[in-house]
Design a protein around this motif. Structure first.
Motif, short mmCIF file in Angstrom:
data_model
loop_
_atom_site.label_atom_id
_atom_site.label_comp_id
_atom_site.label_asym_id
_atom_site.label_seq_id
_atom_site.Cartn_x
_atom_site.Cartn_y
_atom_site.Cartn_z
N GLY A 38 20.30 -11.86 -6.11
CA GLY A 38 19.78 -13.22 -6.11
C GLY A 38 18.34 -13.29 -5.64
O GLY A 38 17.50 -13.98 -6.24
N GLN A 39 18.02 -12.58 -4.55
CA GLN A 39 16.64 -12.59 -4.05
C GLN A 39 15.68 -11.96 -5.04
O GLN A 39 14.57 -12.46 -5.27
N LEU A 40 16.11 -10.86 -5.66
CA LEU A 40 15.24 -10.19 -6.62
C LEU A 40 14.92 -11.09 -7.81
O LEU A 40 13.75 -11.22 -8.23
N LEU A 41 15.95 -11.74 -8.35
CA LEU A 41 15.74 -12.62 -9.50
C LEU A 41 14.86 -13.81 -9.12
O LEU A 41 13.98 -14.24 -9.89
N THR A 42 15.11 -14.37 -7.92
CA THR A 42 14.32 -15.53 -7.48
C THR A 42 12.85 -15.16 -7.30
O THR A 42 11.94 -15.89 -7.73
N ILE A 43 12.58 -14.04 -6.65
CA ILE A 43 11.20 -13.61 -6.42
C ILE A 43 10.47 -13.37 -7.74
O ILE A 43 9.33 -13.82 -7.94
N MET A 59 8.01 -8.82 0.21
CA MET A 59 9.26 -9.46 -0.19
C MET A 59 10.17 -8.49 -0.96
O MET A 59 11.37 -8.43 -0.71
N LEU A 60 9.57 -7.73 -1.88
CA LEU A 60 10.37 -6.73 -2.61
C LEU A 60 10.80 -5.60 -1.69
O LEU A 60 11.87 -5.02 -1.86
N ALA A 61 9.96 -5.28 -0.68
CA ALA A 61 10.34 -4.25 0.28
C ALA A 61 11.55 -4.69 1.09
O ALA A 61 12.43 -3.87 1.44
N ALA A 97 16.71 -10.76 7.32
CA ALA A 97 16.07 -10.59 6.01
C ALA A 97 15.81 -11.95 5.36
O ALA A 97 14.73 -12.18 4.79
N LEU A 98 16.79 -12.88 5.46
CA LEU A 98 16.60 -14.21 4.90
C LEU A 98 15.46 -14.94 5.61
O LEU A 98 14.63 -15.61 4.97
N THR A 99 15.40 -14.79 6.94
CA THR A 99 14.33 -15.44 7.71
C THR A 99 12.96 -14.92 7.29
O THR A 99 12.00 -15.70 7.11
N PHE A 100 12.83 -13.63 7.10
CA PHE A 100 11.55 -13.05 6.71
C PHE A 100 11.14 -13.53 5.31
O PHE A 100 9.98 -13.85 5.07
N GLN A 101 12.11 -13.57 4.39
CA GLN A 101 11.79 -14.04 3.05
C GLN A 101 11.37 -15.51 3.07
O GLN A 101 10.43 -15.91 2.36
N LEU A 102 12.06 -16.31 3.88
CA LEU A 102 11.68 -17.72 3.98
C LEU A 102 10.31 -17.89 4.65
O LEU A 102 9.53 -18.78 4.28
N TYR A 103 10.01 -17.06 5.63
CA TYR A 103 8.70 -17.12 6.30
C TYR A 103 7.57 -16.88 5.32
O TYR A 103 6.51 -17.52 5.39
N SER A 147 10.16 -23.88 11.16
CA SER A 147 9.65 -25.25 11.06
C SER A 147 8.20 -25.35 11.52
O SER A 147 7.47 -26.27 11.12
N VAL A 148 7.78 -24.42 12.39
CA VAL A 148 6.41 -24.50 12.95
C VAL A 148 5.54 -23.32 12.53
O VAL A 148 4.31 -23.39 12.63
N SER A 149 6.15 -22.23 12.08
CA SER A 149 5.37 -21.05 11.73
C SER A 149 5.88 -20.45 10.43
O SER A 149 7.03 -20.00 10.37
N TYR A 150 5.04 -20.46 9.41
CA TYR A 150 5.43 -19.90 8.11
C TYR A 150 4.19 -19.78 7.23
O TYR A 150 3.13 -20.33 7.54
N ARG A 151 4.32 -19.07 6.15
CA ARG A 151 3.24 -18.93 5.17
C ARG A 151 3.45 -19.98 4.09
O ARG A 151 4.43 -19.92 3.34
N PRO A 152 2.57 -20.95 3.99
CA PRO A 152 2.77 -22.03 3.01
C PRO A 152 2.72 -21.50 1.58
O PRO A 152 2.05 -20.52 1.28
N LEU A 153 3.47 -22.16 0.74
CA LEU A 153 3.43 -21.84 -0.68
C LEU A 153 2.21 -22.49 -1.31
O LEU A 153 1.91 -23.66 -1.04
N VAL A 154 1.52 -21.73 -2.14
CA VAL A 154 0.36 -22.25 -2.85
C VAL A 154 0.78 -22.47 -4.30
O VAL A 154 1.03 -21.52 -5.04
N VAL A 155 0.91 -23.73 -4.67
CA VAL A 155 1.37 -24.06 -6.01
C VAL A 155 0.18 -24.04 -6.96
O VAL A 155 -0.87 -24.64 -6.68
N PRO A 156 0.28 -23.36 -8.11
CA PRO A 156 -0.82 -23.34 -9.08
C PRO A 156 -1.15 -24.75 -9.56
O PRO A 156 -0.28 -25.63 -9.60
#
Length: 431
Positions: A38-43, A59-61, A97-103, A147-156
């Motif tokens: 699921g994570q691979l397909l989503t990424i 993320m792939l690592a 692993a889920l936390t890191f992917q979400l971060y 909720s306070v620390s993460y890498r924001p998504l940059v939408v094209p």
């Protein structure tokens, strides 16, 4: 019954703690493969399909790390005793692993943050109470951190007008994934619980039957001791009678006395067998024997005491079969023949045949057959149409068959009469 996807952590009959933890770990490994795919397909879909810039390498690592952990866990799963702490560490690894992917992909704003709930539910099911609370605390802290620390998504720029729709789609997909997995796992767990309750009910029923057998055995051994003295006295008296001139001069009377002596000797042999079986370990009483000679002895012994009952004895394809036999099996077959002879004194049949790896002994008669109530109570003590104190023959035969690894079956014939089948395992073939 379906193979359960999740085992219960609580101990139950027939499940030791190490065995349950191993089964739980096996189910977690299966679940982690779903997470890896699921994570691979989503990424790949979000990063390459939608063009959203993601840190693909870390993320792939992370996905590769989960896959490697799964392979290592599969190779070592049954090589050592799995404990509750190891199951907790596996769930913490998945949560980490889920936390890191979400971060790396928006933190708490990521729609797939709802998958934390799945981790908590799995912990509540699979872990001991203290371990489940550890997982709850860890999940809550990770959620607060994201909720306070993460890498924001940059939408094209091309997707800016559709951002709200994409987030709603992500929320819906996260809800569907969590709902489907929870329903799937909980449904399987419910089936496992029902099967386990049925298994425990069967164990309780068998324990009650074994208790009845023990009580009957104690009564039989006590009666056997008590009967020894009067049988010995009868044997002496009959021997004296047979030497009396009045008896020797009357051939008919002499023959009757001789028959009485034979019956007394048979009673003494039965008493001896009861006492021998009561004092002998079960494993020593059993032995592997050729089926055909054993059945011939059983039939000859029964026919000698029931000369007026015609017995149709047939055996097919059992010449090379070996079975585990003990004195109780011989008595069980005699009980079945006795029951048939009581209801059908003009015809009794015993057929021995082979079906795959089982020896099937079928006793039939042309009597009135079983009533529906009797068929429902087959194998239960003191359920008989002959009144109180009867009904032990089928009960004992069924327990003997089960102890030897077989079973007892009963039914009515289409053209009238009853049929009782004793199915016993074949342990080998004569060379």
């Amino acid at each position: 019954m379906d193979t359960p996807l999740l085992a219960l952590t609580r101990q139950s009959a027939g499940h030791q703690p190490g065995t349950v933890a191993t089964e739980n770990m096996r189910q977690l490994i299966q679940l982690r493969w779903i997470a890896v795919i699921g994570q691979l397909l989503t990424i790949l879909t979000v990063g390459w399909g939608l063009g959203v810039p993601l840190p693909m390498v870390p993320m792939l690592a992370t996905v590769a790390l989960l896959a490697a952990a799964n392979l290592a866990g599969t190779l070592t799963l049954y090589r050592h005793r799995i404990r509750n702490a190891e199951v907790l560490l596996a769930l913490l690894l998945d949560m980490g692993a889920l936390t890191f992917q979400l971060y790396l992909s928006g933190g708490a704003t990521n729609p797939f943050i709802s998958l934390y709930l799945l981790q908590v539910v799995l912990g509540a099911i699979l872990l001991e109470a203290w371990s489940a609370w550890v997982l709850v605390v860890a999940t809550s802290l990770c959620y607060a951190l994201l909720s306070v620390s993460y890498r924001p998504l940059v939408v094209p720029p091309g997707l800016l007008t559709e951002t709200a729709d994409l987030y709603r789609l992500g929320d819906w997909l996260g809800f569907v994934m969590a709902g489907v997995l929870l329903v799937l796992f909980i449904a399987r767990i419910s089936r496992t619980l029902r099967a386990r309750e049925a298994y425990l009910a069967d164990l309780r029923r068998r324990a009650a039957e074994e208790d009845a057998i023990v009580r009957m055995g104690l009564f039989a051994s006590g009666a056997a001791h008590e009967l020894g003295t009067p049988l010995a006295s009868l044997s002496v008296i009959l021997a004296d009678w047979r030497r009396m001139p009045k008896v020797t001069a009357d051939p008919e009377l002499s023959q009757e006395v001789a028959e009485m002596q034979a019956e007394v000797q048979r009673c003494k042999a039965i008493v001896t067998d009861i006492l021998h079986s009561a004092g002998e370990p079960r494993s020593e009483a059993m032995e592997s024997r050729a089926a055909r000679p054993f059945l011939d002895e059983v039939v000859d012994g029964w026919q000698s005491t029931h000369p007026a009952v015609p017995l149709d004895y047939r055996s097919e394809d059992v010449e090379r079969a070996m079975l585990v036999a003990d004195p109780a099996l011989r008595q069980a077959i005699w009980n079945l023949l006795d029951n048939a002879a009581e209801t059908s004194p003009d015809y009794v049949a015993l057929t021995a045949g082979r079906q795959s790896s089982a020896l099937v002994l079928t006793v039939t008669d042309n009597g009135p057959g079983f009533t529906p109530g009797q068929l429902d109570a087959i194998g239960k003590p003191y359920h008989s149409s002959k009144g109180a104190g009867h009904g032990l023959g089928l009960f004992l035969a069924g327990n003997v068959a089960r102890r030897l690894g077989g079973r007892l079956e009963a039914g009515n014939l289409d053209d009238g009469g009853a049929e009782v089948r004793l199915v016993l395992p074949i342990v080998g073939d004569l060379t």
